[in-house]
Scaffold this motif. Structure first.
Motif, PDB file in Angstrom:
ATOM      1  N   LEU A  13       1.416 -48.049 -10.113  1.00  0.00           N
ATOM      2  CA  LEU A  13       2.088 -46.754 -10.094  1.00  0.00           C
ATOM      3  C   LEU A  13       3.504 -46.801 -10.645  1.00  0.00           C
ATOM      4  CD1 LEU A  13       0.926 -45.296  -6.690  1.00  0.00           C
ATOM      5  CD2 LEU A  13       0.208 -44.632  -8.966  1.00  0.00           C
ATOM      6  N   ASN A  14       4.277 -47.824 -10.267  1.00  0.00           N
ATOM      7  CA  ASN A  14       5.668 -47.971 -10.690  1.00  0.00           C
ATOM      8  C   ASN A  14       6.419 -46.660 -10.542  1.00  0.00           C
ATOM      9  OD1 ASN A  14       5.114 -50.638 -11.250  1.00  0.00           O
ATOM     10  ND2 ASN A  14       4.712 -50.247 -13.403  1.00  0.00           N
ATOM     11  N   ASP A  15       6.814 -46.035 -11.651  1.00  0.00           N
ATOM     12  CA  ASP A  15       7.609 -44.810 -11.598  1.00  0.00           C
ATOM     13  C   ASP A  15       6.756 -43.553 -11.518  1.00  0.00           C
ATOM     14  OD1 ASP A  15       9.939 -46.318 -11.741  1.00  0.00           O
ATOM     15  OD2 ASP A  15       9.982 -46.251 -13.928  1.00  0.00           O
ATOM     16  N   ASN A  16       5.445 -43.662 -11.667  1.00  0.00           N
ATOM     17  CA  ASN A  16       4.573 -42.498 -11.567  1.00  0.00           C
ATOM     18  C   ASN A  16       4.432 -42.110 -10.105  1.00  0.00           C
ATOM     19  OD1 ASN A  16       4.045 -42.520 -14.331  1.00  0.00           O
ATOM     20  ND2 ASN A  16       2.380 -43.969 -14.084  1.00  0.00           N
ATOM     21  N   HIS A  17       4.341 -40.809  -9.833  1.00  0.00           N
ATOM     22  CA  HIS A  17       4.180 -40.409  -8.431  1.00  0.00           C
ATOM     23  C   HIS A  17       2.725 -40.517  -8.014  1.00  0.00           C
ATOM     24  CE1 HIS A  17       2.894 -36.539 -10.132  1.00  0.00           C
ATOM     25  NE2 HIS A  17       2.383 -36.274  -8.953  1.00  0.00           N
ATOM     26  N   GLN A  18       2.535 -40.923  -6.776  1.00  0.00           N
ATOM     27  CA  GLN A  18       1.196 -41.041  -6.222  1.00  0.00           C
ATOM     28  C   GLN A  18       0.685 -39.641  -5.889  1.00  0.00           C
ATOM     29  OE1 GLN A  18       1.033 -43.611  -2.837  1.00  0.00           O
ATOM     30  NE2 GLN A  18      -1.185 -43.735  -2.869  1.00  0.00           N
ATOM     31  N   LEU A  19      -0.597 -39.419  -6.103  1.00  0.00           N
ATOM     32  CA  LEU A  19      -1.190 -38.133  -5.792  1.00  0.00           C
ATOM     33  C   LEU A  19      -1.278 -37.970  -4.275  1.00  0.00           C
ATOM     34  CD1 LEU A  19      -4.009 -38.226  -8.479  1.00  0.00           C
ATOM     35  CD2 LEU A  19      -2.000 -36.766  -8.497  1.00  0.00           C
ATOM     36  N   THR A  20      -1.097 -36.746  -3.794  1.00  0.00           N
ATOM     37  CA  THR A  20      -1.139 -36.454  -2.363  1.00  0.00           C
ATOM     38  C   THR A  20      -2.235 -35.433  -2.078  1.00  0.00           C
ATOM     39  OG1 THR A  20       0.379 -34.579  -2.460  1.00  0.00           O
ATOM     40  CG2 THR A  20       1.374 -36.773  -2.253  1.00  0.00           C
ATOM     41  N   ALA A  21      -2.420 -35.105  -0.821  1.00  0.00           N
ATOM     42  CA  ALA A  21      -3.417 -34.105  -0.432  1.00  0.00           C
ATOM     43  C   ALA A  21      -3.089 -32.727  -0.999  1.00  0.00           C
ATOM     44  CB  ALA A  21      -3.531 -34.046   1.086  1.00  0.00           C
ATOM     45  N   ALA A  22      -1.850 -32.508  -1.382  1.00  0.00           N
ATOM     46  CA  ALA A  22      -1.462 -31.227  -1.974  1.00  0.00           C
ATOM     47  C   ALA A  22      -1.926 -31.103  -3.428  1.00  0.00           C
ATOM     48  CB  ALA A  22       0.053 -31.062  -1.906  1.00  0.00           C
ATOM     49  N   ASP A  23      -2.242 -32.216  -4.070  1.00  0.00           N
ATOM     50  CA  ASP A  23      -2.733 -32.199  -5.446  1.00  0.00           C
ATOM     51  C   ASP A  23      -4.225 -31.891  -5.417  1.00  0.00           C
ATOM     52  OD1 ASP A  23      -0.295 -32.970  -6.836  1.00  0.00           O
ATOM     53  OD2 ASP A  23      -0.570 -34.910  -5.854  1.00  0.00           O
ATOM     54  N   ARG A  24      -4.642 -30.843  -6.126  1.00  0.00           N
ATOM     55  CA  ARG A  24      -6.010 -30.365  -6.057  1.00  0.00           C
ATOM     56  C   ARG A  24      -6.691 -30.435  -7.421  1.00  0.00           C
ATOM     57  NH1 ARG A  24      -6.479 -31.064  -0.982  1.00  0.00           N
ATOM     58  NH2 ARG A  24      -8.423 -29.900  -0.997  1.00  0.00           N
ATOM     59  N   CYS A  25      -7.994 -30.669  -7.397  1.00  0.00           N
ATOM     60  CA  CYS A  25      -8.811 -30.754  -8.602  1.00  0.00           C
ATOM     61  C   CYS A  25      -8.787 -29.423  -9.341  1.00  0.00           C
ATOM     62  CB  CYS A  25     -10.246 -31.125  -8.220  1.00  0.00           C
ATOM     63  SG  CYS A  25     -11.412 -31.166  -9.609  1.00  0.00           S
ATOM     64  N   ASP A  26      -8.541 -29.464 -10.638  1.00  0.00           N
ATOM     65  CA  ASP A  26      -8.524 -28.254 -11.457  1.00  0.00           C
ATOM     66  C   ASP A  26      -9.918 -27.660 -11.631  1.00  0.00           C
ATOM     67  OD1 ASP A  26      -5.740 -28.265 -11.854  1.00  0.00           O
ATOM     68  OD2 ASP A  26      -5.923 -29.609 -13.580  1.00  0.00           O
ATOM     69  N   SER A  27     -10.955 -28.428 -11.359  1.00  0.00           N
ATOM     70  CA  SER A  27     -12.327 -27.926 -11.518  1.00  0.00           C
ATOM     71  C   SER A  27     -12.885 -27.290 -10.249  1.00  0.00           C
ATOM     72  CB  SER A  27     -13.267 -29.052 -11.943  1.00  0.00           C
ATOM     73  OG  SER A  27     -12.984 -29.447 -13.258  1.00  0.00           O
ATOM     74  N   GLY A  29     -11.112 -27.658  -6.781  1.00  0.00           N
ATOM     75  CA  GLY A  29     -10.158 -27.455  -5.698  1.00  0.00           C
ATOM     76  C   GLY A  29     -10.146 -28.544  -4.638  1.00  0.00           C
ATOM     77  N   ALA A  30     -11.007 -29.563  -4.763  1.00  0.00           N
ATOM     78  CA  ALA A  30     -10.988 -30.692  -3.822  1.00  0.00           C
ATOM     79  C   ALA A  30      -9.734 -31.527  -4.053  1.00  0.00           C
ATOM     80  CB  ALA A  30     -12.239 -31.553  -4.009  1.00  0.00           C
ATOM     81  N   GLN A  31      -9.455 -32.462  -3.148  1.00  0.00           N
ATOM     82  CA  GLN A  31      -8.287 -33.322  -3.319  1.00  0.00           C
ATOM     83  C   GLN A  31      -8.399 -34.109  -4.619  1.00  0.00           C
ATOM     84  OE1 GLN A  31      -7.235 -35.787   0.009  1.00  0.00           O
ATOM     85  NE2 GLN A  31      -5.734 -36.935  -1.156  1.00  0.00           N
ATOM     86  N   ALA A  32      -7.319 -34.125  -5.374  1.00  0.00           N
ATOM     87  CA  ALA A  32      -7.293 -34.833  -6.659  1.00  0.00           C
ATOM     88  C   ALA A  32      -6.956 -36.300  -6.457  1.00  0.00           C
ATOM     89  CB  ALA A  32      -6.276 -34.193  -7.598  1.00  0.00           C
ATOM     90  N   TYR A  33      -7.715 -37.148  -7.117  1.00  0.00           N
ATOM     91  CA  TYR A  33      -7.462 -38.586  -7.120  1.00  0.00           C
ATOM     92  C   TYR A  33      -7.231 -39.099  -8.538  1.00  0.00           C
ATOM     93  CZ  TYR A  33      -8.863 -38.792  -2.255  1.00  0.00           C
ATOM     94  OH  TYR A  33      -8.925 -38.618  -0.893  1.00  0.00           O
ATOM     95  N   ILE A  34      -7.349 -38.217  -9.519  1.00  0.00           N
ATOM     96  CA  ILE A  34      -7.202 -38.605 -10.921  1.00  0.00           C
ATOM     97  C   ILE A  34      -6.296 -37.608 -11.622  1.00  0.00           C
ATOM     98  CG2 ILE A  34      -8.431 -38.894 -13.117  1.00  0.00           C
ATOM     99  CD1 ILE A  34     -10.875 -39.747 -11.358  1.00  0.00           C
ATOM    100  N   ARG A  35      -5.336 -38.150 -12.380  1.00  0.00           N
ATOM    101  CA  ARG A  35      -4.448 -37.312 -13.182  1.00  0.00           C
ATOM    102  C   ARG A  35      -4.600 -37.744 -14.631  1.00  0.00           C
ATOM    103  NH1 ARG A  35       0.133 -37.929 -10.671  1.00  0.00           N
ATOM    104  NH2 ARG A  35       0.633 -39.870 -11.700  1.00  0.00           N
ATOM    105  N   SER A  40      -0.670 -31.631 -24.008  1.00  0.00           N
ATOM    106  CA  SER A  40      -0.338 -30.275 -23.600  1.00  0.00           C
ATOM    107  C   SER A  40       0.011 -30.144 -22.116  1.00  0.00           C
ATOM    108  CB  SER A  40      -1.507 -29.339 -23.926  1.00  0.00           C
ATOM    109  OG  SER A  40      -2.674 -29.784 -23.259  1.00  0.00           O
ATOM    110  N   GLY A  41      -0.113 -31.232 -21.345  1.00  0.00           N
ATOM    111  CA  GLY A  41       0.197 -31.180 -19.916  1.00  0.00           C
ATOM    112  C   GLY A  41      -0.738 -32.067 -19.115  1.00  0.00           C
ATOM    113  N   GLU A  42      -0.752 -31.857 -17.803  1.00  0.00           N
ATOM    114  CA  GLU A  42      -1.559 -32.684 -16.909  1.00  0.00           C
ATOM    115  C   GLU A  42      -2.785 -31.932 -16.404  1.00  0.00           C
ATOM    116  OE1 GLU A  42       1.728 -35.595 -14.823  1.00  0.00           O
ATOM    117  OE2 GLU A  42       1.015 -33.865 -13.706  1.00  0.00           O
ATOM    118  N   LEU A  43      -3.859 -32.686 -16.208  1.00  0.00           N
ATOM    119  CA  LEU A  43      -5.068 -32.178 -15.568  1.00  0.00           C
ATOM    120  C   LEU A  43      -5.317 -33.035 -14.340  1.00  0.00           C
ATOM    121  CD1 LEU A  43      -7.351 -31.849 -18.714  1.00  0.00           C
ATOM    122  CD2 LEU A  43      -6.308 -29.971 -17.427  1.00  0.00           C
TER     123      LEU A  43
END
Length: 75
Positions: A13-27, A29-35, A40-43
């Motif tokens: 992870l280093n300087d990248n932020h870890q995903l939390t329960a507040a991060d949700r799947c764009d497809s 709405g479940a908890q996101a574990y992948i960014r 053009s941006g983040e998914l």
């Protein structure tokens, strides 16, 4: 020009932020574990949708941050 996707695990992870329960799947709405970082941006994806879309997005993703191994950690 060939583009290589940077695949990061939780340990890298280093300087990248870890995903939390507040991060949700764009497809779904479940908890996101992948960014996926795109030009053009983040998914954000749950483990299921991340696995489904990884092959399709790998050609254009700048980075693939996968924390799905956290699903198998003992508490």
């Amino acid at each position: 020009m060939t583009q290589t996707v940077q695949d990061l695990s939780v340990d890298e992870l280093n300087d990248n932020h870890q995903l939390t329960a507040a991060d949700r799947c764009d497809s779904c709405g479940a908890q996101a574990y992948i960014r996926a970082t795109m030009a053009s941006g983040e998914l954000l994806f749950c483990a299921h949708h991340g696995a489904e879309f990884k092959d399709k997005l790998a050609a254009t993703a700048l980075e693939w941050h996968d924390e799905s191994s956290r699903l198998h950690e003992s508490k």
